[in-house]
Design an enzyme around this catalytic site. Structure first.
Site: not given
Ligand code: FAD
Ligand code: EPU
Length: 347
Positions: A169, A242, A339
């Site tokens: 991250r 997250s 995050e």
């Molecule tokens: P924004 O939210 O618009 O911007 C994020 C940051 O990037 C800001 O600082 C912005 O200024 C900068 N930025 C955006 N575009 C540019 C550009 N072109 N040039 C320079 N800076 C820029 N993230 C994960 O890593 N793993 C996950 O599994 C994950 N799951 C998610 C699930 C959900 C339901 C949601 C809502 C979010 C999740 N995220 C996850 C977070 C998010 O999807 C990512 O961080 C994604 O890359 C953000 O993209 P965005 O275009 O919405 O960026």
């Molecule tokens: N867990 C709980 N309670 C809950 C949810 C999860 O105890 O309500 C426990 C689960 O049992 C599991 C552990 O937490 O053992 C991990 O859960 P999960 O697999 O859902 O992953 P996470 O650590 O919560 C991370 C990333 C996610 C990514 C998933 C899958 C971060 C901060 N988040 O979540 O990324 O999708 O792993 O790889 O690293 C995001 O960055 O926005 C995001 C959604």
């Protein structure tokens, strides 16, 4: 005042409600939309030294206040294969390409690598910022070059994978916030590679789908199914995925925590001397899963996801997040950090 050219446009007082997945009702004093990145220097000159915030889909920001001035949104959505080699293809995607569409495009072209990252919201331009990751894979592994306008040096740069300093991250772009305006990303995608199936839940999902010898597209489908079950859809319930990072702690501290809480989920850190621990688990044990105060709350499905049940403002969501982190600190002695990017507030 509105300026519109074929390559870019500038408008005043733009609503950001549909440009952040928390659906916070914020406004930008000015909005700069850039369809042709070649015109970016000219567009930036029109706003001189204005305070600038780039937004993709707003899926990783919490707007605790209105942005100071200009919000910049890219609109270049081309994907192209630049080079076909025997074992890999170099793919170039514009900043505004929707991330999941690139994943699907690459799988349709017979390319691998991005399958575990299916259904992550947001744009290609934002993917390098926090080195998006899921299910055991991080995007930095497949990035060859990030193309950006360097606001400090006033020139175009092409940063290779090492220069981007990818970590969990984290990247160069987080340390030098707003210096680099990312206009395109180039990926090196293998034709064949070893599938990453080790993250908990993937093998079970594939088994439930009746698939014994998965290919990349099967893994993507498994990841999509797990994500749809676990994470709230931002179109239905505002959230930014997250809200907290999983903290990386020294091994000694993890050992002490495990003595008190043997069920705490622990994952590899970044080396032998530390481990990543589950923030979701600690938040749930601190009693916050499914809790709410007004419209700000924690998802009942996933304790790491802060949610907007309707009309919570950014400051209200942030105040609730602070209560969650204070409770985790008090119970476990572990600080947890947001995050998403906080706009108009410091953690
Ligand atoms: P924004 O939210 O618009 O911007 C994020 C940051 O990037 C800001 O600082 C912005 O200024 C900068 N930025 C955006 N575009 C540019 C550009 N072109 N040039 C320079 N800076 C820029 N993230 C994960 O890593 N793993 C996950 O599994 C994950 N799951 C998610 C699930 C959900 C339901 C949601 C809502 C979010 C999740 N995220 C996850 C977070 C998010 O999807 C990512 O961080 C994604 O890359 C953000 O993209 P965005 O275009 O919405 O960026
Ligand atoms: N867990 C709980 N309670 C809950 C949810 C999860 O105890 O309500 C426990 C689960 O049992 C599991 C552990 O937490 O053992 C991990 O859960 P999960 O697999 O859902 O992953 P996470 O650590 O919560 C991370 C990333 C996610 C990514 C998933 C899958 C971060 C901060 N988040 O979540 O990324 O999708 O792993 O790889 O690293 C995001 O960055 O926005 C995001 C959604």
């Amino acid at each position: 005042m509105t300026i519109a050219t074929p390559a870019w446009s500038l408008t005043e007082n733009a609503s950001l409600r549909h440009l952040n997945t928390f659906h916070v009702d914020a406004h930008a004093p000015r909005m700069l939309r850039v369809a042709d990145p070649a015109a970016l220097p000219e567009a930036l000159a029109a706003v001189a030294d204005a305070d600038l915030l780039v937004l993709g889909s707003g899926s990783n920001v919490l707007l605790a206040a209105d942005p100071e001035d200009v919000v910049l949104v890219f609109e270049n959505r081309e994907i192209s294969a630049l080079e076909h080699r025997a074992d890999h293809t170099i793919v170039r995607a514009g900043a505004a390409v929707i991330w999941h569409e690139l994943v699907m495009w690459s799988l349709n072209e017979g390319l691998s690598g991005l399958e575990n990252l299916a259904l992550i919201p947001g744009t290609v331009g934002a993917a390098p910022i926090q080195n998006i990751g899921a299910y055991g894979v991080q995007v930095g592994e497949f990035i060859q070059t990030v193309e950006a306008w360097d606001r400090q040096q006033q020139c175009w740069v092409r940063l290779d994978q090492d220069a981007c300093q990818f970590a969990y991250r984290d990247s160069l772009f987080k340390h030098e916030a707003d210096r680099y305006l990312i206009t395109a990303v180039e990926f090196r995608l293998p034709l064949l590679h070893e599938l990453q199936l080790d993250y908990a839940g993937i093998r079970e999902e594939l088994q439930a789908m009746g698939i014994e010898l998965p290919v990349s597209a099967d893994v993507a489908n498994a990841v999509i199914a797990i994500r749809r079950r676990k994470l709230p859809d931002p179109d239905v319930l505002g959230n930014a995925g997250s809200f907290f990072k999983n903290p990386i702690l020294p091994l000694e501290q993890v050992d002490v925590l495990l003595q008190h809480y043997p069920e705490l989920p622990v994952f590899p850190g970044n080396g032998d001397s530390n481990r990543k621990v589950s923030a979701a688990w600690m938040i749930e044990k601190a009693g916050f899963k499914g809790q709410r105060d007004g419209d700000a709350g924690v998802s009942p499905n996933h304790a790491l996801v802060l949610v907007n049940h309707g009309n919570a403002g950014g400051a209200e969501l942030l105040a609730f997040a602070r209560r969650v982190s204070a409770a985790v600190l008090e119970k476990f002695g572990v600080p947890i950090e947001p995050e998403p990017r906080l706009v108009g507030a410091r953690w």
